[in-house]
Design a protein around this motif. Structure first.
Motif, PDB file in Angstrom:
ATOM      1  N   ARG A 126       0.849  -1.191   0.000  1.00 63.94           N
ATOM      2  CA  ARG A 126       0.000   0.000   0.000  1.00 63.94           C
ATOM      3  C   ARG A 126       0.890   1.249   0.000  1.00 63.94           C
ATOM      4  O   ARG A 126       2.006   1.246   0.516  1.00 63.94           O
ATOM      5  N   ALA A 127       0.379   2.319  -0.586  1.00 62.76           N
ATOM      6  CA  ALA A 127       1.176   3.534  -0.777  1.00 62.76           C
ATOM      7  C   ALA A 127       1.729   4.073   0.542  1.00 62.76           C
ATOM      8  O   ALA A 127       2.877   4.522   0.608  1.00 62.76           O
ATOM      9  N   LEU A 128       0.915   4.017   1.608  1.00 63.28           N
ATOM     10  CA  LEU A 128       1.348   4.563   2.891  1.00 63.28           C
ATOM     11  C   LEU A 128       2.554   3.801   3.433  1.00 63.28           C
ATOM     12  O   LEU A 128       3.534   4.408   3.904  1.00 63.28           O
ATOM     13  N   LEU A 129       2.514   2.459   3.349  1.00 60.34           N
ATOM     14  CA  LEU A 129       3.636   1.660   3.842  1.00 60.34           C
ATOM     15  C   LEU A 129       4.858   1.795   2.930  1.00 60.34           C
ATOM     16  O   LEU A 129       5.991   1.770   3.404  1.00 60.34           O
ATOM     17  N   ILE A 130       4.634   1.948   1.628  1.00 62.04           N
ATOM     18  CA  ILE A 130       5.757   2.147   0.718  1.00 62.04           C
ATOM     19  C   ILE A 130       6.480   3.447   1.052  1.00 62.04           C
ATOM     20  O   ILE A 130       7.724   3.487   1.125  1.00 62.04           O
ATOM     21  N   LYS A 131       5.735   4.511   1.268  1.00 66.22           N
ATOM     22  CA  LYS A 131       6.351   5.798   1.621  1.00 66.22           C
ATOM     23  C   LYS A 131       7.080   5.705   2.952  1.00 66.22           C
ATOM     24  O   LYS A 131       8.182   6.244   3.111  1.00 66.22           O
ATOM     25  N   MET A 132       6.469   5.001   3.919  1.00 62.08           N
ATOM     26  CA  MET A 132       7.119   4.840   5.211  1.00 62.08           C
ATOM     27  C   MET A 132       8.371   3.996   5.078  1.00 62.08           C
ATOM     28  O   MET A 132       9.388   4.259   5.727  1.00 62.08           O
ATOM     29  N   GLY A 133       8.321   2.982   4.217  1.00 63.10           N
ATOM     30  CA  GLY A 133       9.502   2.153   4.007  1.00 63.10           C
ATOM     31  C   GLY A 133      10.651   2.913   3.386  1.00 63.10           C
ATOM     32  O   GLY A 133      11.820   2.654   3.679  1.00 63.10           O
ATOM     33  N   GLU A 134      10.345   3.863   2.511  1.00 60.54           N
ATOM     34  CA  GLU A 134      11.397   4.644   1.862  1.00 60.54           C
ATOM     35  C   GLU A 134      12.151   5.530   2.854  1.00 60.54           C
ATOM     36  O   GLU A 134      13.337   5.802   2.671  1.00 60.54           O
ATOM     37  N   ILE A 135      11.466   5.979   3.887  1.00 58.42           N
ATOM     38  CA  ILE A 135      12.129   6.828   4.885  1.00 58.42           C
ATOM     39  C   ILE A 135      12.484   6.045   6.139  1.00 58.42           C
ATOM     40  O   ILE A 135      12.848   6.637   7.164  1.00 58.42           O
ATOM     41  N   SER A 136      12.389   4.713   6.074  1.00 60.44           N
ATOM     42  CA  SER A 136      12.536   3.893   7.277  1.00 60.44           C
ATOM     43  C   SER A 136      13.908   4.049   7.933  1.00 60.44           C
ATOM     44  O   SER A 136      14.010   4.098   9.162  1.00 60.44           O
ATOM     45  N   TYR A 137      14.982   4.105   7.130  1.00 59.54           N
ATOM     46  CA  TYR A 137      16.313   4.226   7.727  1.00 59.54           C
ATOM     47  C   TYR A 137      16.466   5.572   8.434  1.00 59.54           C
ATOM     48  O   TYR A 137      16.978   5.650   9.555  1.00 59.54           O
ATOM     49  N   ALA A 138      16.006   6.637   7.790  1.00 56.55           N
ATOM     50  CA  ALA A 138      16.070   7.955   8.424  1.00 56.55           C
ATOM     51  C   ALA A 138      15.205   7.995   9.681  1.00 56.55           C
ATOM     52  O   ALA A 138      15.601   8.551  10.719  1.00 56.55           O
ATOM     53  N   PHE A 139      14.033   7.401   9.617  1.00 57.97           N
ATOM     54  CA  PHE A 139      13.151   7.367  10.776  1.00 57.97           C
ATOM     55  C   PHE A 139      13.789   6.582  11.914  1.00 57.97           C
ATOM     56  O   PHE A 139      13.733   6.986  13.082  1.00 57.97           O
ATOM     57  N   TYR A 140      14.402   5.447  11.591  1.00 60.70           N
ATOM     58  CA  TYR A 140      15.052   4.606  12.601  1.00 60.70           C
ATOM     59  C   TYR A 140      16.159   5.373  13.316  1.00 60.70           C
ATOM     60  O   TYR A 140      16.279   5.306  14.542  1.00 60.70           O
ATOM     61  N   CYS A 141      16.974   6.091  12.562  1.00 61.68           N
ATOM     62  CA  CYS A 141      18.112   6.807  13.148  1.00 61.68           C
ATOM     63  C   CYS A 141      17.690   8.046  13.929  1.00 61.68           C
ATOM     64  O   CYS A 141      18.332   8.399  14.923  1.00 61.68           O
ATOM     65  N   LEU A 142      16.616   8.717  13.490  1.00 62.47           N
ATOM     66  CA  LEU A 142      16.341  10.065  13.981  1.00 62.47           C
ATOM     67  C   LEU A 142      15.102  10.194  14.855  1.00 62.47           C
ATOM     68  O   LEU A 142      14.882  11.258  15.436  1.00 62.47           O
ATOM     69  N   SER A 143      14.295   9.151  14.966  1.00 62.34           N
ATOM     70  CA  SER A 143      13.040   9.291  15.718  1.00 62.34           C
ATOM     71  C   SER A 143      13.270   9.568  17.197  1.00 62.34           C
ATOM     72  O   SER A 143      12.384  10.108  17.872  1.00 62.34           O
TER      73      SER A 143
END
Length: 443
Positions: free
Chosen positions: A371-388
């Protein structure tokens, strides 16, 4: 946690394989899973005891990342021979360009974590200095020593372990191909002895799965004793074995072997559902594209009993991870909670999820993860993991007090800074390095 891009960047690769979009969805699932684990102390979860226990299985998200990384590495670079030092360093340069910009940016934003360096009541010790230097050189998890309370953006320990995997990947790949008696994975798809190669792969997969059991018994420890030892014993095996790349490399290896099995089993001359394979190839494209809706009817028509089995298996897995932690707690099996953190059970589940979801894209599980929402979240997943985890620390550094922790605020703040970091730090730097580095000349 980072995985490699799924499109080959080497000009002379004999096989240029497309992206498997469901893996991007798995990246989103894993990073949100780990985010929940790191958010158990937020006010929403602290007020509800059961909700605080449920995310404790989130450590399996790290296992998913490591297995996924090995799978994608083989899918992308499986035909690269790595026969020269120039090719090896070209590969390493691109991996470094993908990992390090966000890694160091997250360290910069988390500088509040090493505040003991300038505090008079907690003078900096030799151990503090060694920890800081090892973290800056991205090798802290490689050292068999428990640094206790020393933390500097805690989630990025897995980036250091992943960096070790990238450094040894070319050698692991050549070793696997040696046992398979081939110089390129793609050559096996048209050979008469493919069945023999698959038998060897199954044997290697089973042996590596057995190896992944070895560190798990050292994690069996009552919670209260384990927490105390975690901060006092510099040689506590509970922590050392959990983060060490040597104990986590079976997960990466299993991902590699699963990827090779997928490549061979999905080749045209094997007895599989060919129409489902065609759908799978139609669902993969570039990073900026999404699965086209015109394939939706084809997906429905290709739904079969294997897709149904995958959906049931995925649903059972979700229920298992939701219920397992409360069950372990209420029945006083807390010391065995380590089986949800690492080891053969988690590796088996994650590798089978990856293989089946890629093999059967018509399943509801695969369609949900694309789904588009999970695809978009997956694309930023590394940045989200490091910076959340970093924005509250920046605020604390500027104001001098800790803000009230809220999982909703952390989620939206993390997504916001992840979108910014991917667009203005991660991708520009990676694109620039790709233009500057020489291409691999493996033939």
């Amino acid at each position: 946690m980072e995985i490699s891009p799924t499109v080959n960047t080497e000009e002379n690769q004999s096989t240029r394989r497309p992206i498997i979009h469901v893996f991007t969805g798995f990246r989103a699932l894993a990073c949100l899973w780990i985010f929940m684990l790191h958010s158990v102390s937020t006010k929403e979860l602290e007020n509800l005891f059961l909700l605080q226990l449920m995310p404790l299985g989130g450590s399996a998200g790290v296992v998913l990342f490591f297995c996924l990384s090995g799978f994608v590495m083989v899918w992308t670079y499986g035909d690269c021979k790595f026969k020269s030092a120039k090719c090896y360093w070209s590969f390493i340069g691109r991996r470094a360009a993908r990992l390090f910009p966000l890694y160091y940016f997250s360290l910069f934003l988390s500088i509040y974590d090493i505040r003991y360096v300038w505090r008079k009541d907690e003078p900096c010790t030799k151990t503090n200095v060694i920890f800081i230097m090892l973290t800056l050189f991205t090798i802290q998890t490689w050292v068999p020593y428990n640094f206790g309370r020393n933390l500097w953006n805690e989630p990025i320990w897995s980036v250091q372990t992943e960096w070790f995997f990238y450094l040894v990947f070319p050698f692991l790949l050549r070793l696997i191909r040696y046992f398979l008696n081939t110089s390129q994975i793609s050559l096996l798809t048209n050979r008469n002895d493919k069945k023999k190669a698959l038998k060897r792969l199954y044997l290697m997969w089973f042996l590596v799965l057995c190896m992944s059991v070895i560190p798990v018994p050292f994690q069996f420890r009552p919670l209260e004793i384990g927490e105390h030892k975690r901060t006092t014993d510099p040689y506590d095996l509970t922590v050392i074995l959990y983060i060490s790349p040597l104990t986590r490399i079976p997960e990466f290896l299993l991902g590699m072997l699963t990827g090779i099995i997928f490549i061979l089993k999905s080749s045209p001359d094997t007895h599989i559902n060919q129409s489902d394979t065609n759908v799978s190839l139609n669902l993969v494209s570039s990073d900026d594209q999404q699965p086209d809706t015109k394939f939706s009817s084809s997906l429905c028509s290709n739904y079969n009993r294997y897709c149904f089995i995958l959906d049931i298996y995925f649903l059972i897995g979700i229920l298992f991870f939701i219920c397992s932690s409360p069950i372990f707690y209420f029945y006083e099996f807390v010391e065995y909670h380590a089986i949800l953190r690492m080891g053969s059970l988690m590796s088996f589940m994650m590798c089978t999820y990856l293989y089946l979801s890629a093999r059967y894209p018509s399943s509801l599980t695969s369609r949900l993860l694309t789904r588009a929402l999970l695809i978009k979240m997956g694309e930023i997943s590394y940045a989200f993991y490091c910076l959340s985890e970093t924005l509250p620390k920046v605020y604390s550094l500027l104001v001098g007090i800790m803000i009230e922790k809220s999982i909703i605020m952390k989620l939206f703040a993390g997504i916001g800074i992840a979108v910014f970091a991917r667009r203005f730090i991660e991708m520009p730097f990676y694109t620039w390095v790709n233009k500057k580095l020489l291409r691999c000349q493996c033939r």
